[in-house]
Motif scaffolding. Structure first.
Motif, mmCIF file in Angstrom:
data_model
loop_
_atom_site.group_PDB
_atom_site.id
_atom_site.type_symbol
_atom_site.label_atom_id
_atom_site.label_comp_id
_atom_site.label_asym_id
_atom_site.label_seq_id
_atom_site.Cartn_x
_atom_site.Cartn_y
_atom_site.Cartn_z
ATOM 1 N N ASP A 135 -6.099 -1.982 -5.076
ATOM 2 C CA ASP A 135 -5.730 -2.343 -3.815
ATOM 3 C C ASP A 135 -6.801 -3.535 -3.210
ATOM 4 O O ASP A 135 -7.700 -3.140 -2.756
ATOM 5 N N SER A 174 0.691 -1.163 0.015
ATOM 6 C CA SER A 174 -0.138 -0.016 -0.068
ATOM 7 C C SER A 174 0.695 1.262 0.056
ATOM 8 O O SER A 174 0.515 2.292 -0.589
ATOM 9 N N SER A 187 -8.500 2.117 -3.057
ATOM 10 C CA SER A 187 -8.124 1.738 -1.652
ATOM 11 C C SER A 187 -9.078 1.109 -0.933
ATOM 12 O O SER A 187 -10.420 1.448 -1.183
#
Length: 540
Positions: free
Chosen positions: A186, A41, A70
């Motif tokens: 992600d 990340s 995300s």
């Protein structure tokens, strides 16, 4: 398009990257892999400039637009699902907003003196809006939302009424609608069902820009990525190929390094033995000195890094009767919607049923009927003799005591077990070292899921009912769970969106949601795909 040049980055006392480099070109689909906390990340945050490297540089080509999905979606409320999706579409949504303002200005008598300028600007903005396919924005947004599983009536409702998982889907839809030059995703499949995963797979396969993603879905990675970048020990190593190819190459490289390390160690031991034997003899002084200098100049080969994977030998469950659970003439509905009508179903010992069906078909309802969390409107559900039930559902994570630690929770569930065996079990589910002292209140969703599974499987029941057990599990834990359940001698029925899990464990398939009632398929998921010609109901 995107380069990390000799990047170093440290968080507190942890060194994430040390002089690490990687590059991503247009059209490449890159999988970012590495253990939890390795810095996946952080790479995304450095690319979007939310963080800066301590040294080195992140280079992004001019005019490259980046869409970043995300797990932190922020607040969403006050707009419809469709409006929220379109509002995050990047430049096109800003251009659309200006276009609406210019339309209002042209109709405003108070601004008649500026009309020529407004009309000129309107022409420029309209041309850019057309170039960005702005007039097709709403239909594209609806298409993406439908692909991600949103029903038409939900698309028109307030986004604030959605659960966290569905808000994640809205956030993903916004990024896909942007049509950026590069996508950073992600864990995009965390909150998706199998139908939505298959749609997203097709969408990303057709995406012409660069893609960098992390995913705990092995099948998803294998079908999409053409390059793997591994984060390990502060280094970035690039492998060409998909995830399976990366694992093979990593194993070969580890074997070669092991052999080189062993050869060098044998040579060093031989030289050091010679030095130790003859260092006191004047007649051998020159030879000894020569060998000492030789050893000082040798570049030492590092032993291969081994990821610590803890295995736990789960005990065999007690034997149940041959008939595990029987549903007879079951009726179930919610309001005017009938989910099951005159439904008969028998699960026998050692069978492993996977339940397939589109959203709302009744998969979770069936599991709740079986475990007694829901009662049929008519008919009967009968549990067989000597059945010891274990039920994993998403809400099971909510009953963890927030003030108890991981190891406390295991001890509470298994008071007679030794602390050592409980720690080993916790380690197999990803809680190593001081992690077992974490309080449940600070655990992530994935950690809570792992703890609930560890509590359940330490002394396995003989009948497992599992509703999406692999959600949020990392690849290593998922593979450990799949391997453990492959050797499980009891009975199972489960719902999962993970195709590797379905393929490895099922030997029967029940497909629900048909007008004429549920359908049974002989064989497991592999045979189901072969017989039906699709990987999930409603997906051709």
């Amino acid at each position: 398009m995107i380069r990390l040049d000799s990047v170093s980055k440290q968080h507190g006392g942890q060194i994430l990257f040390l002089d690490a480099s990687m590059s991503v070109f247009k059209g490449e689909k890159v999988g970012l892999v590495g253990p939890n906390g390795a810095g996946k990340s952080t790479i995304f945050r450095m690319i979007v400039k939310d963080e800066a490297p301590d040294s080195g540089g992140v280079v992004i080509e001019k005019n490259v637009t980046i869409g970043h999905f995300s797990q932190d979606v922020g607040e969403m409320s006050g707009r419809s699902v469709l409006e929220e999706t379109m509002a995050g579409a990047g430049e096109v949504s800003k251009v659309a907003h200006e276009l609406h303002e210019l339309e209002a200005a042209m109709a405003d008598p108070a601004r008649a003196d500026d009309l020529d300028k407004i009309v000129e600007r309107f022409g420029e903005v309209q041309a850019r809006f057309d170039e960005l396919d702005g007039y097709g924005l709403e239909s594209r947004a609806q298409e993406i939302l439908a692909g991600l599983g949103f029903a038409p009536e939900v698309i028109a409702n307030d986004v604030g009424k959605l659960s966290g998982g569905w808000k994640m889907r809205v956030a993903l839809a916004r990024i896909l609608l942007m049509k950026p030059s590069a996508l950073l995703l992600d864990e995009p499949t965390n909150h998706l069902d199998i139908e939505s995963i298959l749609w997203l797979e097709r969408f990303l396969r057709d995406f012409e820009g660069a893609l960098i993603m992390t995913s705990h879905d092995r099948e998803f990675m294998n079908r999409l990525v053409t390059k793997i970048v591994e984060i390990d020990g502060g280094e970035l190593t690039t492998y060409s190929g998909n995830y399976d190819f990366y694992e093979q190459q990593r194993a070969i490289a580890a074997q070669q390094q092991e052999a080189q390390f062993a050869r060098q160690q044998a040579m060093l031991a031989k030289e050091e033995a010679f030095i130790a034997r003859f260092k006191a003899r004047a007649s051998h002084a020159a030879q000894v000195q020569s060998r000492v200098k030789k050893l000082e100049k040798i570049e030492k080969i590092e032993p291969p890094k081994r990821r610590r994977v803890i295995e736990f030998d789960f005990p065999k469950p007690p034997r149940s009767g041959d008939d595990v659970v029987k549903l007879e003439h079951v009726e179930k509905g919610y309001g005017s919607k009938r989910i099951y009508r005159d439904f008969d179903f028998l699960i026998r010992r050692r069978e492993r049923w996977c339940v397939m069906g589109i959203n709302g078909a009744g998969k979770s309802t069936l599991l709740k009927l079986i475990v007694g969390e829901s009662t049929p409107d008519a008919g009967a559900v009968t549990m067989g003799a000597s059945v010891k039930l274990g039920y994993f559902a998403q809400h099971a994570m909510e009953v963890l005591d927030p003030d108890r630690t991981v190891i406390d929770s295991l001890q509470d569930a298994h008071p007679r077990a030794s602390l050592g065996s409980l720690r080993t079990c916790a380690g197999a589910f990803g809680f190593s070292g001081d992690d077992v002292e974490k309080k449940c209140r600070v655990l992530s969703g994935g950690e809570k899921a792992r703890l609930v599974l560890a509590k359940m499987l330490y002394e396995p029941p003989n009948f497992l009912v599992l509703d999406e057990p692999t959600n949020h599990l990392d690849l290593a834990t998922k593979e450990m769970l799949t391997k453990s359940l492959a050797d499980f001698e009891g009975t199972m029925i489960f719902v999962s969106h993970d195709r590797s899990f379905l393929r490895s464990l099922s030997n029967r398939v029940l497909e629900v949601g048909h007008e004429n009632g549920p359908r049974v398929y002989g064989g497991g998921y592999v045979e189901y795909v072969s017989q039906t010609g699709y990987e999930a109901p409603g997906v051709r």
